[in-house]
Scaffold this motif. Structure first.
Motif, PDB file in Angstrom:
ATOM      1  N   VAL A  70      23.639  38.850  -3.940  1.00 45.69           N
ATOM      2  CA  VAL A  70      23.415  37.486  -4.509  1.00 45.69           C
ATOM      3  C   VAL A  70      22.194  37.001  -4.169  1.00 45.69           C
ATOM      4  CG1 VAL A  70      24.021  35.060  -4.542  1.00 45.69           C
ATOM      5  CG2 VAL A  70      25.922  36.717  -4.769  1.00 45.69           C
ATOM      6  N   LYS A  71      21.544  37.403  -2.809  1.00 54.83           N
ATOM      7  CA  LYS A  71      20.386  37.043  -2.215  1.00 54.83           C
ATOM      8  C   LYS A  71      19.292  37.702  -3.005  1.00 54.83           C
ATOM      9  CE  LYS A  71      17.577  37.309   1.770  1.00 54.83           C
ATOM     10  NZ  LYS A  71      17.575  37.569   3.455  1.00 54.83           N
ATOM     11  N   VAL A  72      19.468  38.870  -3.318  1.00 52.36           N
ATOM     12  CA  VAL A  72      18.499  39.926  -4.055  1.00 52.36           C
ATOM     13  C   VAL A  72      18.405  39.113  -5.567  1.00 52.36           C
ATOM     14  CG1 VAL A  72      17.961  41.918  -5.257  1.00 52.36           C
ATOM     15  CG2 VAL A  72      18.774  41.970  -2.680  1.00 52.36           C
ATOM     16  N   ILE A  73      19.299  38.548  -6.125  1.00 51.67           N
ATOM     17  CA  ILE A  73      19.154  38.172  -7.337  1.00 51.67           C
ATOM     18  C   ILE A  73      18.429  36.809  -7.428  1.00 51.67           C
ATOM     19  CG2 ILE A  73      20.509  37.163  -9.361  1.00 51.67           C
ATOM     20  CD1 ILE A  73      22.862  39.003  -8.611  1.00 51.67           C
ATOM     21  N   MET A  74      18.804  35.981  -6.375  1.00 55.47           N
ATOM     22  CA  MET A  74      18.230  34.540  -6.340  1.00 55.47           C
ATOM     23  C   MET A  74      16.567  34.721  -6.121  1.00 55.47           C
ATOM     24  SD  MET A  74      19.400  31.443  -3.767  1.00 55.47           S
ATOM     25  CE  MET A  74      19.095  32.225  -2.401  1.00 55.47           C
ATOM     26  N   ASN A  75      16.296  35.842  -5.090  1.00 51.55           N
ATOM     27  CA  ASN A  75      14.857  35.795  -4.960  1.00 51.55           C
ATOM     28  C   ASN A  75      14.088  36.435  -5.862  1.00 51.55           C
ATOM     29  OD1 ASN A  75      15.082  34.965  -2.199  1.00 51.55           O
ATOM     30  ND2 ASN A  75      15.587  36.938  -1.188  1.00 51.55           N
TER      31      ASN A  75
END
Length: 332
Positions: free
Chosen positions: A159-164
């Motif tokens: 989820v962090k990768v998608i957000m960034n």
């Protein structure tokens, strides 16, 4: 390949991304494609979005990177702005559907955004933040290293990768919602926040020796012990977070902001060789945990195109430097 997957869980990680955005694994290996799938699912039956690229090319300044130092520093605090670019987007309500020359919120580069509706990308960020926190909470219910801890940590990481990546594609001309003004507004605001943070720290009597995009490093010197350094780090975190309220209102006309500085870690000794994005340090404290480990950024220890012998040699030399080794130790 099987051994690499067992050690790194690369396929499982991309499976988490595909599962979250609702796409096929083969379509989500490129994270920008995964974000595009997420966008299309979010706008379905709500918005009409462009079918393809919006610009031939984009050219705008990125994050703030301070001039590097040379040499060794003692007791260096690292302060980190949590999810800086997503928080800039939320603070400005920045998006292609809210860009408005008469908007109430104004980015550091002068681009304005309306508050009449929530930016599409901000809606997605809110969902991602909520989902990531849920996975982190579930992860922390299980012992470190356990199967469940690993699974939920992988989920929150995806989820962090998608957000960034969601910010990154806004400045990509091939992205259907790409917009140079929006991308530049976000990076310029990020630079303004980090420069303001540097100013506050230096007004408190401390020296910022380096900074990169969303973090600043502050030297306390050899006369400060570990416990005192930790206390100073926590105090700086609080002072900065208190200062952002007035800053956001004055600079961006934002009554509400999402900037949050975090005291991330403490280096007992820190080494930089006069190059940006290339440093090493002996971490003795990080996010509440007392440690004694080598931390490197930009050195050969992290590169796949170097032999293991070269990596080991560089790691040993850096370890000696940041742990107080002398010339005799290096020659040995």
């Amino acid at each position: 390949t099987v051994k690499l997957e067992e050690e790194q869980g690369i396929i499982k990680f991309y499976e988490e991304i595909a599962d979250y955005v609702g796409g096929r694994l083969k379509d989500c290996i490129g994270i920008h494609n995964a974000v595009d799938i997420k966008i299309l699912r979010e706008v379905y039956d709500r918005w009409a979005v462009p079918s393809g690229a919006q610009a031939e090319g984009m050219d705008f300044e990125g994050g703030e990177v301070f001039d590097p130092i040379s040499g060794i520093k003692k007791n260096v605090i690292v302060l980190d702005l949590k999810s800086l670019y997503p928080m800039c987007m939320k603070t400005l309500n920045a998006g292609i559907n809210t860009k408005d020359s008469d908007g109430e919120l104004t980015a550091a580069n002068g681009v304005s955004f309306s508050t009449d509706q929530t930016a599409l990308v901000v809606d997605i960020i809110d969902e991602l933040l909520e989902k990531r926190q849920k996975f982190k909470d579930l992860r922390d219910e299980h012992p470190s290293g356990s199967k469940q801890h690993i699974i939920y940590d992988r989920k929150q990481g995806a989820v962090k990768v998608i957000m960034n990546t969601l910010y990154g594609v806004l400045g990509w001309p091939k992205f259907r919602l790409g917009d140079e003004d929006v991308g530049a507004a976000i990076t310029s605001t990020g630079r303004a926040v980090i420069k303001f943070s540097e100013k506050v720290v230096e007004e408190m009597g401390y020296e910022v020796i380096y900074g990169d995009t969303d973090s600043i490093m502050i030297e306390l010197g050899g006369e400060v012990d570990k416990e005192e350094a930790i206390e100073i780090g926590e105090n700086l975190e609080q002072k900065l977070n208190d200062a952002y309220d007035g800053f956001a209102k004055e600079e961006f006309n934002a009554d509400e902001h999402y900037f949050e500085m975090e005291f991330e870690k403490l280096y007992k000794r820190y080494f930089q060789a006069g190059k940006k994005k290339r440093y090493a340090g002996n971490i003795v404290y990080k996010e509440g945990e007392h440690l004694d480990k080598l931390d490197t950024v930009g050195f050969e220890t992290e590169r796949a195109d170097y032999t293991q012998v070269a990596k080991t040699f560089v790691e040993e030399v850096l370890s000696l430097l940041v742990r107080g080794g002398g010339l005799k130790d290096l020659h040995h």
